[in-house]
Design a protein around this motif. Sequence first.
Motif, PDB file in Angstrom:
ATOM      1  N   HIS A  78     -34.150 -30.486  -5.338  1.00 43.51           N
ATOM      2  CA  HIS A  78     -33.842 -31.068  -6.637  1.00 43.51           C
ATOM      3  C   HIS A  78     -32.350 -31.342  -6.770  1.00 43.51           C
ATOM      4  O   HIS A  78     -31.524 -30.715  -6.128  1.00 43.51           O
ATOM      5  N   HIS A 126     -30.391 -30.691  -9.307  1.00 47.88           N
ATOM      6  CA  HIS A 126     -29.755 -29.426  -9.677  1.00 47.88           C
ATOM      7  C   HIS A 126     -30.441 -28.362  -8.839  1.00 47.88           C
ATOM      8  O   HIS A 126     -31.651 -28.205  -8.927  1.00 47.88           O
ATOM      9  N   PHE A 127     -29.673 -27.661  -8.045  1.00 52.29           N
ATOM     10  CA  PHE A 127     -30.272 -26.759  -7.075  1.00 52.29           C
ATOM     11  C   PHE A 127     -31.166 -25.728  -7.741  1.00 52.29           C
ATOM     12  O   PHE A 127     -30.881 -25.235  -8.818  1.00 52.29           O
ATOM     13  N   MET A 128     -32.261 -25.429  -7.069  1.00 55.35           N
ATOM     14  CA  MET A 128     -33.204 -24.434  -7.571  1.00 55.35           C
ATOM     15  C   MET A 128     -32.999 -23.154  -6.779  1.00 55.35           C
ATOM     16  O   MET A 128     -33.834 -22.757  -5.990  1.00 55.35           O
ATOM     17  N   LEU A 129     -31.848 -22.528  -6.975  1.00 52.98           N
ATOM     18  CA  LEU A 129     -31.538 -21.337  -6.204  1.00 52.98           C
ATOM     19  C   LEU A 129     -31.360 -20.145  -7.118  1.00 52.98           C
ATOM     20  O   LEU A 129     -31.164 -20.288  -8.317  1.00 52.98           O
ATOM     21  N   PHE A 130     -31.432 -18.967  -6.513  1.00 51.56           N
ATOM     22  CA  PHE A 130     -31.223 -17.729  -7.250  1.00 51.56           C
ATOM     23  C   PHE A 130     -29.868 -17.174  -6.811  1.00 51.56           C
ATOM     24  O   PHE A 130     -29.752 -16.599  -5.736  1.00 51.56           O
TER      25      PHE A 130
END
Lengths: 307, 498
Positions: free
Chosen positions: B83, B85-89
């Motif tokens: 995506h 906007h990064f979908m990271l934790f």
Amino acid sequence: MEQFLDVSLFNSTLRMVTPILLAALGGAICSRVGLFNVGLEGLVLFGAFFAIVGNYITGNVWLAVAFAVLCVMLFSLIFAYLSIHLRANVIIVGISLNFLALGLTSFSLRAIFNVKGAYYDKNMQGLPAIDIPLIKDIPWLGDVLSGHSPLVYLAFLLIFVFQYFLFRTVSGFRLLAVGENPVAARSLGIKSKRIQYGAVLMCGVLCGLAGAQLSLGQVTMFTENMTAGRGFIALVATMLGQSNPLGVGASSLLFGFMDAVSIRLQGLSLPTHFTMMLPYVVTLVMMLFFKDKSYMQEARKANESSR
Amino acid sequence: MLLSMENITKAYGPVKANTDIGFTLNKGEIHALVGENGAGKTTLMRILYGMEKPTSGTIRIRGVEQHFATPADAIKSGIGMVHQHFMLFPSFTVAENIVIGREPRSGMGFNRKAAIAEVEALSRQYGMPVDPRKKTSACSLGVQQRVEILKVLHQGADIIILDEPTGVLTPLEVKELLVAIKRLAAQGKSFIIISHKLQEIMDVADRITVLRDGRVTGVVEAKDTDVEQISRLMVGRDLVDMPRTAPEPGEAVLEVKSLTVPGDKGKPLVNEVSFGVRSGEIVGIAGISGNGQSELIGAISGLVDIGSGQVLLAGKDVTGTPVRKIRELGLAHIPEDRYQWGAAKDATVVENGVMGHARREQRYGMLRGRSIRSMVEDWVKRFEIKTGSLDTKAQFLSGGNLQKLIVARELAQGTPFLIAAEPTRGVDVGAMEIIHGELIKKRNEKGAILLVSSELTEILKLSDRILVINEGRIVGELSAEEATEERISLLMAGGKQA
């Protein structure tokens, strides 16, 4: 001094810490999925009340505990539905839950038991005290550790259970993920709502147990507003422990100790109102220490960037 | 044929976001999907990724018809999406971020050792180096992107959708990414890339599908086309080359004298910077983002405390002056992050428009509703801002349209000096043309503009003079005539002026 720091002080610390610890663990689970549960106070109060009601109806203390847990789960379901499904502000939902608990328990006290202020029945059985074999024979330590209600042991056991669950299991890992970045978790096909519901219900179970310990463990009675802010102290313990089970355990112990000290000081002819302030003063002082709750801030940042 | 989407139509009530779209992807192909904001690219990809259901049309993967109800279904069929906007934790490690959703287990437990081993193997196999033990928040954006791609590969994706993959990367990271994509394609992975940056698309893509207003306006082989043709297909008309007249600079509007902004670790973020901007000229500041541009802008506009040095605006010393005072003296500011600084996403278009104008648009402390609305309405028309209504919340505007609103708002301040920071980041060519046109118009009307951009093409297109910033210092100054992409790049990377 020696008289002051005696066995019964530590023994009562363990008893006092249990409701705070259970509720704080519940709060930690909630905040780990991104729902800051301010309603701990109300949930514990419900637990205390329904434990007595359950005891009154069934006459069995274990069924009473189960009844309390079930009822509190129901109320935490309200919290879950409003904050997860309807996306209401969690703080407001939590606060209204607290007031609901205060009003509803006081009202029901009159409606069910026909009494005002407090209900007490000397025939009612409280939670049994259980001695731990072997440990109970150790001098001093045995007197401190042994002879508590089973909920006390359970509470301390749960610290480690939750620590393992959150940081060692796959389900715990996913729970943390949901709390840290729900949008990203959803994009991976993780059922974030289901996990959030689960966490809130778990919190309900813990608060139910906390309430039962309060009304059946220490004394066998219910008084209006008998939690007296312990739910809020639990909330502070949650934050101070950074929602880490071990940290929450440690901070709960601190607050439980202060609670026990405050009662002890009353015996030393200090004014009651002064000593009752103590745990709350410590709470305020402790507030100074979490200036940076780093993981919460990171979580917030993540939410912004993945808008 | 690996993937084919046939006759895809998606209607939201009466509005059609996609009309009868066909899209195909071959194994090992890099297929770019381009179009203006709102052309329907994102909708099409959301359909493919199971986030939306098409109103009609079919998706086939290797000839078999598929119906995706959730992203999990799409992932199972070998589709992965990175995506915008990064979908990271951020607090998780790199390895945890990559394996999440398919964690190696031992009993109920999460086997982190195995996870690290898997990530190391994956990273070696595809030649994308990462440190699996590192916390993701400590990684640069380029590495975070690599983590995203590795995550998708770990999910077993054959088809990888990249949504605006280069938007936040430095030029060097962009180059690395494009190389990595080509290598993965050679290894048999297929890519769909959504991008506004046509030059990058031309570099990397095999085939390009252009969308306009929800319809396909062209499918072309990259080798048979050029940026001009693609732009024409996107916008539906020829882009007018902006006439550039020679600058006629007047007196100095902004003067910055050996300005220093201290950093946390002793090293100043802005180091002894001096320059001036005169009326009727655009001065561009080129540099890889994070080299002190944000702090420099902050110091000029009064948002950041200055260590030493002086800022003069229209001849007045404004060093240490409150922001409001500086703005009243003649500064307008298009901020670099439109969501954080430029707009309130829960506020409406009108409310966002009146920000900074409120003090003028009031009588006895009450806002003058009607005149504000007509003012904002004018901007919406002039800048072709696509919005449902004036009362639509800013968060529902696409990035480009929100940016146009912010640009309109700041230009309407009518100040002699304007800071334009990343004015077209993540904005499509049509919106970019409008914004650039307005900036040049302002300059021709004797405005002074400080343009800060990490986009070299933008710097080269607009600036009359170019300053290059590196690690908080101005390392070179070039006039528009002598500036080339190569020379600026070299200076940006810290090389000496040749």
